[in-house]
Structure formats: structure tokens, C-alpha cells
Write an enzyme that holds these catalytic residues in place. Sequence first.
Site, mmCIF file in Angstrom:
data_model
loop_
_atom_site.group_PDB
_atom_site.id
_atom_site.type_symbol
_atom_site.label_atom_id
_atom_site.label_comp_id
_atom_site.label_asym_id
_atom_site.label_seq_id
_atom_site.Cartn_x
_atom_site.Cartn_y
_atom_site.Cartn_z
ATOM 1 N N GLY A 138 86.493 40.275 47.940
ATOM 2 C CA GLY A 138 86.110 39.051 47.263
ATOM 3 C C GLY A 138 86.312 37.845 48.160
ATOM 4 O O GLY A 138 87.054 37.899 49.147
ATOM 5 N N CYS A 139 85.665 36.755 47.817
ATOM 6 C CA CYS A 139 85.737 35.562 48.655
ATOM 7 C C CYS A 139 87.141 34.942 48.588
ATOM 8 O O CYS A 139 87.732 34.622 49.623
ATOM 9 C CB CYS A 139 84.663 34.564 48.247
ATOM 10 S SG CYS A 139 84.563 34.226 46.476
#
Lengths: 337, 337, 337, 337
Positions: free
Chosen positions: A146-147
Site C-alpha cells: 500500500g502507499c
Amino acid sequence: MIQASVVGATGYTGMVLSHLLSRHPQVRMHALTSRSYVGRGVAEVFPHLRLDAQYEPYSAARVAGSDVAFVCHPHAEAHLVAAELVEAGVRVIDLSADFRLRDAAQYAEWYGFEHPYPDLVDEAVYGLPELYRERIAAARLVANPGCYPTSALLAVAPLAKRAAEGAVIIDSKSGVSGAGRGATDKTHFCSVHDNFKAYSEVGHRHTAEIVQEISLLTGRPTPVSFTPHLLPVDRGILTVVYLPLAGGVADAASLHGLYADFYADEPFVEVVTQAPSLREVQWTNYCRVCVRPDPAAGLVKVISVIDNLVKGASGQAVQNMNIMFGLEESLGLEGKA
Amino acid sequence: MIQASVVGATGYTGMVLSHLLSRHPQVRMHALTSRSYVGRGVAEVFPHLRLDAQYEPYSAARVAGSDVAFVCHPHAEAHLVAAELVEAGVRVIDLSADFRLRDAAQYAEWYGFEHPYPDLVDEAVYGLPELYRERIAAARLVANPGCYPTSALLAVAPLAKRAAEGAVIIDSKSGVSGAGRGATDKTHFCSVHDNFKAYSEVGHRHTAEIVQEISLLTGRPTPVSFTPHLLPVDRGILTVVYLPLAGGVADAASLHGLYADFYADEPFVEVVTQAPSLREVQWTNYCRVCVRPDPAAGLVKVISVIDNLVKGASGQAVQNMNIMFGLEESLGLEGKA
Amino acid sequence: MIQASVVGATGYTGMVLSHLLSRHPQVRMHALTSRSYVGRGVAEVFPHLRLDAQYEPYSAARVAGSDVAFVCHPHAEAHLVAAELVEAGVRVIDLSADFRLRDAAQYAEWYGFEHPYPDLVDEAVYGLPELYRERIAAARLVANPGCYPTSALLAVAPLAKRAAEGAVIIDSKSGVSGAGRGATDKTHFCSVHDNFKAYSEVGHRHTAEIVQEISLLTGRPTPVSFTPHLLPVDRGILTVVYLPLAGGVADAASLHGLYADFYADEPFVEVVTQAPSLREVQWTNYCRVCVRPDPAAGLVKVISVIDNLVKGASGQAVQNMNIMFGLEESLGLEGKA
Amino acid sequence: MIQASVVGATGYTGMVLSHLLSRHPQVRMHALTSRSYVGRGVAEVFPHLRLDAQYEPYSAARVAGSDVAFVCHPHAEAHLVAAELVEAGVRVIDLSADFRLRDAAQYAEWYGFEHPYPDLVDEAVYGLPELYRERIAAARLVANPGCYPTSALLAVAPLAKRAAEGAVIIDSKSGVSGAGRGATDKTHFCSVHDNFKAYSEVGHRHTAEIVQEISLLTGRPTPVSFTPHLLPVDRGILTVVYLPLAGGVADAASLHGLYADFYADEPFVEVVTQAPSLREVQWTNYCRVCVRPDPAAGLVKVISVIDNLVKGASGQAVQNMNIMFGLEESLGLEGKA
């Protein structure tokens, strides 16, 4: 040449992947699939892309001709396609959260249903190259991080072994593209512009992923207090990690040296002495990290910046592909995405 | 009618004060002074203000005819005017930091020179109405709080007595008007727009003020880790306070109730259950506060939002004036600033 | 006290009307109706409004108890409610385009169906106070002007009689709130932010309204070339009118004088000598106008700015209400909307 | 390899040139000169540039070792350096306005002093490749066009011969980087953000350059009414040209065909059928043009977009260099600047 497909190519991550892959010197685009834009051209849907290709409907048979497939379907759906393609012998880089949690029970807790492919969960490699490069090289299935976790983990990793007991506090601020292409009240210009807010203030789903990976780094279950915010910018995440240290807080130069050494061979992590701004990494695959002692408070602040769609998603996915296929890790990732 | 003057009326805080005072039903504007714009009209310098008045040069004699003077000179200069005016019998609300630190030695440490008026430092009242209303009412000299401290203290106050040992972490994000009207590389549109960064990452001068007041609230020296950021917005501060609690973290409803009770009689603090955005307080004197338990991390998150130029500066100054002169506290502060 | 209702109160124009009416000293809010938010509170839907009221479903019977109703339904729907309410004896201010075109045949051409109430079309008064104040005072049904037409007509009116043959060119730039609350690709933050474009480059529906009114002002059929653009701002329209003049272009002072005289008694039109910016009128009911000769090109440029939701919609509607009920024209319109 | 220098490398145009040249496959950077940043590194001044070089003081002797020099000094100063370097045998691309006006008398009129190098004025070639490619190839001194003129001329050129008598109206909107790096009230974030205005509403200096070139295209003195505006965006210009046509307005397809044919061989002009947005050209050397008939008004609207710092300045300068040195015209200009 690597035959590559993007499944779900008309969301933001798919859009950036299409662009990156189209100019990658060792990639031949096999298929770009879409549910909403079948038959339409890339440049028609995204006029700023100068890319001559058309969107096709997804079928396993069609994509099976690829060496690698990037799956950009939403969480809780992507695993269906990913499993099917792995089965068909395609190496898969999944940009959803569906294979990031190593414990299938955790998945059930956060996503509300039993993961139908627990064996693939076990097999999947968490695709953060700075931590798992060797396993990525051999993987059939990569769970692209995920970012928010990417920004947090790169900030924490060099000091994780020295963390004191107690919660790691992670205060992150993201541009709007992180919320996806969906047009909602939340992404309406008039909601975001000249405004700022925290959201999912406790319990954002990325928390589980961050806790899992930080606990692996520290070697013990480590509580995390994570707060995401929505910035009135298009691209980028800035994260401040407040990390309590055991055994005292070193001075600025020592801390900087420790980070510089840790990332000395990394092509995409830059350790800097001035607090970085989003501008410095927007449209690139770089992460910039800056570490600051706060001895009066007994902790260290680590500031990291990434582009949420590049190092936080599609650029990192290409970096993983380069590793998986034995290419130079930065191939196709120079210049602006 | 109260005769009011603004000394240094052409910075942002002076501009907002001029506007607020001009429509205050119990105020008559006495003098607006400026160093750079003497002889020019308000509406000429600030075309969005529809206010018929001219800037004059400052002189103690001229301003001495006022009942109250708002001093908007920069830190390390304002005390000169403030002292002179107090001496002349004018009640002073100083918007600089010059009288906020109660210990003159602290001032010397942070500002690099001995404070020339230690007696006035002792006498000055810290102008946060929610904490010091009674002393403000009687004050000759009010030290109007900083914008960041206002946002942090209103978030911390209700729970301060329950804070555990350890640092209070304060992560604040401010709009650009907080950096003042000066045109610099840092405030250039192209530096700020579509960008975001932390600054003064350790050692911002507001830290001393926050430590002082939080320590008074907790009753013991309390370390604070404070990080300000620059948002690409004009107005507003959003602060997240991470507060470790002694004796366990209560549930959301209890915490909300505790805050709602604490601020039940406050005209300008609104305790809300949805995480507030800047939009909800921009151009107003309101502070919105939302409290969230994070039991897994053993702490409470408190989110507060204010307009940095209103509740964080000029609006709060008018609120203090209302208290000092026995007026209704919200007079002239309804509607948008 | 005037009993007022807002029909369709949860779009942007309804939102601003709710706010303006709630603080209007001569208005008592009768009903706020909504299709999507029945039973919910205003402050819940719009947290920045501090207004204690709930949305109700629309019914003619319920709204019939009002003295005046503001109809904020979309074009091609609003006439149904407007007709019903006029029939019920309520004075109606319709914010849609349904009664702006004086010739029902024109309506059919632009909106694709026969107007079902041609008699009401004949009766309706075009609600631009600066041109039609007396007829507005007596009207049962006011067609509140469009935002672009308001900005264009106030720029053209003083010189219309001197216009040369040939097209009047109108280049307008609007903030995003003009596109409404609907969440679409077009209003997504990432589409608008740091971007700019023209849209409906030929044939925007407001063209018909502008042609109609300019032709009435010039006294002959006058062609208009109108181009709207979407600005990355929330509120405001800036229009530049390029007006070819018959008989030579006067000097700047004469032109300014002519405009100043024309609008001398208008409470909401300010003729200025510096080119105005959106900031100067945002959140207000003012229109600022500046006229500039361009003798080398044989024409005059007129620049006007308004807030599209206030003078361009809801503020002007309140101004019309004040006229219709014999109140001071600026009542409830002081300060920021 | 071409030895290239940038004189005045720390303004915005110099910054973009440094970046473009550093990655140009046929260029070796010779010197980057600066007045304010001598001895400092590029990445220190512009942290988003990953470029290892230092700024030097300017001297003719130092720069004389280059094959080509890009002069980025301000108007009314640049000619001094340009003349000196041409004299020293360096081919010069001057990004200022000092050699754009072909008639030295015009220069005196607009800039207030006699041009000291009238012979160089005669010799200089106006560097718009689409119009003057062959002369550029042979030039010693290229006057790189202004950003506004570039956007206007590319919009007008295909139809110039068909223009009717009467003024060509040019309504342009530019991002803030066009105003340069200087920190002023005008470029302060709080002045520009969420705001919009016209400036230099009559008599902007680019007018002379536009009139000159359009008159050459039409073959007769052609009046122009030019209005620039300041957009709250970083990069880009959108221009709408209102062009009255002699002999009737053709239909959309014919007009599009005419433009498409005119620019068929141009690497950097894209004729499109959807009105283009800034996003489509930001950070690139492309100009997108869209032509729309407005027969009711007897004119044609042409909409063009460029990046003011790339096709409007530094990218076009590199394109000119490529032409001057016989390289492929798009070399070093692929991807994002």
C-alpha cells in the site's frame, strides 16, 4: 521482451502503469483490460497520455499469453483474477490489498470474509524491494505494498531494532489521487480544495499492513497509531513517524549516517538532510527520507515523501517486475512518470 | 464606545483586526498605523476590504487616545510599543510572542536577548479565554496566544490531568497566511501550490509556549514533540494531538462527553463527533475539537481545527477585548471574518 | 416577517440560500425541501453551516404556507414546481433557466421540448435588479438570471447603446461550484486542480439568455460569441467583454465616469479603476466592473467579477425578494455569505 | 557532443533548461551561470532536480568555450550578454524579449531606450520553428519567442490569410511560473490561490511581438486586442483567439482538416477535436490546438495550450538548438520536462 498486461487499466494505478510500461525498453504491452471502457482508446480516456492502444474486456485466456500481469482491481475482488492468472502460469503483481496480510485470519477480520485462497496468501511475497528483494525475484505472486505502508516502512526500517516499547505514531498526509478515480462527495473539487482533514482517524485498513510489517522489523508485536489525512494536492504522501527509542536518542549526524548506510545501495531511496517536500518526488519512483532527533521528547522523527501512485503503487510494481525478470531495477523508471 | 487602535495594521493579523473592529458594534476605530503604507487607504492596499480609513504613522501620543491597542508588530519588536502604550495607560493586546513566555529567561533562550521588560512579562496574562478568562478581564496587558498553541491547548486541556508520563506529540498543519505577508521563496505560489512539507521540524519557537502551557495543565514538566507543516491553503490549522493516557483509554462516548462538558459554556469551542475539516472554521472564531480513542496504541487522538488568523490571532484578540471591557464575548465575532 | 421556503435546498444554490435566509432579519424559514436528504439536519449535510433545521420532502401543500419560495430544482424540471406554487398563491423566485427565455419557442430549441407553461413564460420577470427593478417589485414569478449572464450583462449595459455592429465577444471563467454538487469526472479534484480548460466552447445554453438580454439593451439582434472556462477555484466568475464601439473609443476617464454614473445608485455594483480579482467579491453579493479602452483595436474591454453562487444566484435571489417585499434591497446581504 | 551553457540558470527558464540539457543525449553541459547562487549546487537550490553541477559567475571568457549559449537574463539586460557572446563566436539563443521586435524603433517605444545593437536586431531570427525553421537552422542569434506569442501564433497561423479586417482578439490565461521566480505581493501564495485576475489589461509588452508576427502572417498591419490573466496553477497557458474570417466561416470538419494539414509534419503541434486542457501539455513541449467555428458570430475560435516554461520558453529553445545543430528536432524533448 517481457509480455505484460494490466488488468483494470483505467483506474489511476492502471493509468500510470500503462504509461510506465509503454515506454519501458524491455516490455511489450500485451493487453490492457477494463470493465467500463472496452473498445475505447487510451488517449481518448486519458488525453494527457500519448499512447496508442485500446482497452479490451478481461479474460483469463487473453491475459494468459503474458509473462506478467499487473492486477489493479479493487480490494476484495482482485484475488479472484490473481488466483486465476497464477494458475494459468502468469506471474502476478497484485496492486490490491488482497495478498498483503500474511495471516488469512487477519484478512477475514479486516475485510469481512474468509480469504478463498489461503495457500496463495502463504505464498505471496510482500513487494517492498528494500526489504524483500530476494524473495521478490523468485515470486509467482507479489503483493504490491500500500502507499501509506510504503512511506511508513521506509521511514521506520533503519531504526526499527532500536525502537522502545510503546506505540509508533504515524501521521500521514496524502494527495487526492490516493482516493481513486471514483467521483464522490469526498473527491469533489469543492470538498477538497482549500481544505484539509483527517479521515478514518482510527482503524484505516492500512493499519493492519503497517502493524504486520513493523512488528516483523522490530521483532515483536508493535502497536501503531496511524492517522491518514487528505491533502488538497493531486499526488504524493508525506509521512511523519514519531519513533520512541530505547537507549537514548543519537545526534543528527549519527542518525543521518545510519540511514544513509542502510539505504546506500538502494536506487530509489534518497536520505536527505533537509526536510523533503512532495515536489521533490512527485511523478517519480523515489522515496526521500529525513531523520531528526527530538531528544527533549525522547524520540526520533522520520519524515518520508513518495508519490503515492509511483513508489506507492505503479512504479514500485514496475520495480518489482524488473527484479522478478532479472532486469536492471531502475529500468523504465528514470524521468517523470 | 471603545476607542481601539491597531498598531501594525497592514500585516495579515492587522488586516483581519481592521475588518473585525470596523464592524464591531461597540468599537470606534481610533488609529490604524503602518510603517509601509502611511497615507494610503485600507481599500487600496486590501481591495477586498470595503473599509474607509487611512493608515497613519505610529506615535505613542496618537495611539494613547485609545482605550485599547492591538499590537501587531513582529516578535522581538512588539514589546517596545506594548510597553510604551501600557505606560501611557492604554490596555494592550499584543499579538506577538513577546509576552507569552512567563519566564523571562526562557525568552532570552528562544529569542536571543534579555527581555527589557521583565516586570511586564510577569504582569502579562496569557490570552486564552477558555483557560484564563477571569485574569484577562482585569489585565492591562494580554499576550495573545500563538496560532499553533491555541489549536494544541484547546485539544489537550480537557484530558491534561489524565495524561501519562511521556511526550505529548503534536502534529500541526497550517495554511500559508500563518507565514505572514512577506513575499519570500517560501511563500511564492510555485513553492507551495500542489506541494506540502514539514518545516522547523524540531525547535519551532511555538514549542516553548506549548510546553509552558501544557505543563501548567498537567501540573508537571511535560515534554512535547511539535511538528508544523505548510499546507497549500490560505487559512486554517489542523492539529492532531497524540496523548498517552494514564489508567486506560476510555471509550469514544465517554471521551466525547468529557470534552462536551468541559467546553459546555464556551461560545467558540464546538466539540464534534465527526473529524472536522478546515472548511468548517475558516473565516470564523470557532475551534472544533474531536476526540478519538486508540486503545490498541494506548492513547487518545484529539483533532482540532481553527482559522489561524481568527481564533488563532485576531478573532481571539477581539474576544479578549470583549472580556476586558465587559462586553458579550462573541460581540462582533458572528458571521465570517 | 416573510415566510420563505427553499425547494431543493441541498444543491449549492439551496445551501447558500439557506444560509442567507437564516440570518435575514425579516425572514422566517418556513420549509427547506430536499429529495435526497429528507429527515437529515442542515449541519449534518453541510458541517460548515451552523443552522438548526431539517430537510423535508417537497409538497405543494407544505410550501403553500410561504410568502415566497425559492425554487432550486434543475433546468427542465423546475417549471413544474414553480407553476404549482404560483398557482397556490406563493410568489416564486426560480433559480433555474426555465423562465429566463422570453420566447417559449427559444426554450423548445435549447431544451428540446415545448414549454408547458407559455403564459407563465410571458408573465415571468427577468430578475436582474439593475435593469428591471420596478417589474421585479410587482412580479409573481421572477426568473433569477444565470451566473454567466449576470456577469456579462452588468459589464455590457452602460455601453450597449454605443455598440458597433458585429459580435460581442464574452470570455468567461468560472469556479467549480458553478458546475454544481454532482460528483462527476469533470468535478473530481484531480480533473480540475492545477488545470484549466474551456468547455461548451460554442453553444453553451447561457448563450441564448445573453443574446436575448444584450439584444434588448442594444435594441437590435446582436450576435454574441460566448466561451466559458472552468477555473481551479471554488467560487467566482470573471468575465471579459470585448465590445466594439461605434463612433470611436473614448478615453479611460470618460469611460469610467460613464460606468460610475450608470451604477451610481446601485447597492451591489462597484465600478473600479483597478482590474478586479475574484477575491474582491467572493462570498459577497457585489459585482465589480472595470472598463478599459483599447483604441488600437477599436474596442472596449470590460472586466467584471461576481461570486457565481451569490450575485450569480442566491444572493441575487435574496436581493429580488427584498425588492418584491418592499424591504431595503441590501437587507441580509451585508458581510460574507 | 554540443557544448552548451546556460547564462542566468537559476530563474525558472534557466532551471528547466538545466534539466532538459542535462539529459539531452547530444549535449555536454559547459557552464551554468548565476548571479545569486555562485558556488552552490543545482540540487541544493532546486531539490527536485537530481543534477550534479554547480553555479558559476558569468564571464564571457568562460562561456566562450561553448558551441551554444542560452541567455536567460531579464529583458533590457540580456542583449548585453548576447551581443558579447555572438561576438565571441558562440551561437546564442536569447530567451528574453531583447531581439524579438524586428524594428529597433519599436524596441525603443516599448522598452524606453535605444537598442544598442540594431545590427543584431536585424540579424536575429524569430525562433518559432513552425514558421521559421530554415532561417533558425542558419542563425547565429535566435530570439526565442515569448510564451503568450507562441500560444497565440500557433493558433492563428493556419487561418491568418483568411482573416477579415478588424481586430484579432486574444484572451490568454497563464500559470504563475510565467511571472518568474521573484517573490512579490503578486506571486505570494495568498494572492494567487483560489483567485483569478486579468493584468496589464491593455498594453502588455507581448502585444507588440504578437502584432508584429500576426501582421506578417496576414500580410497587413493587423490590430490585436490582447488580455493576459493569472491562473492559480503553476504551469501552462491557455489562449482563446477570436478570429473574424473574411468570406464566411467553414464547418468544423473543414477547419479541423485545414489545421491538421498545416501542422501535419510538426513534431510538437497536435491538432485535436476536443477542447484541450492545460494538463495535456504541462511539462511537455507540445502545443495542442483546437479550432471551432462560431458562425452566428461570424468568427472562428481557436484554443491553444502550451506549457509556458517548455514550448513557451526552454523546450522551444532546445528545439531551436536541435535545428541549429542539425539534430533530430525532438531530441531530448521526449517525456516530461
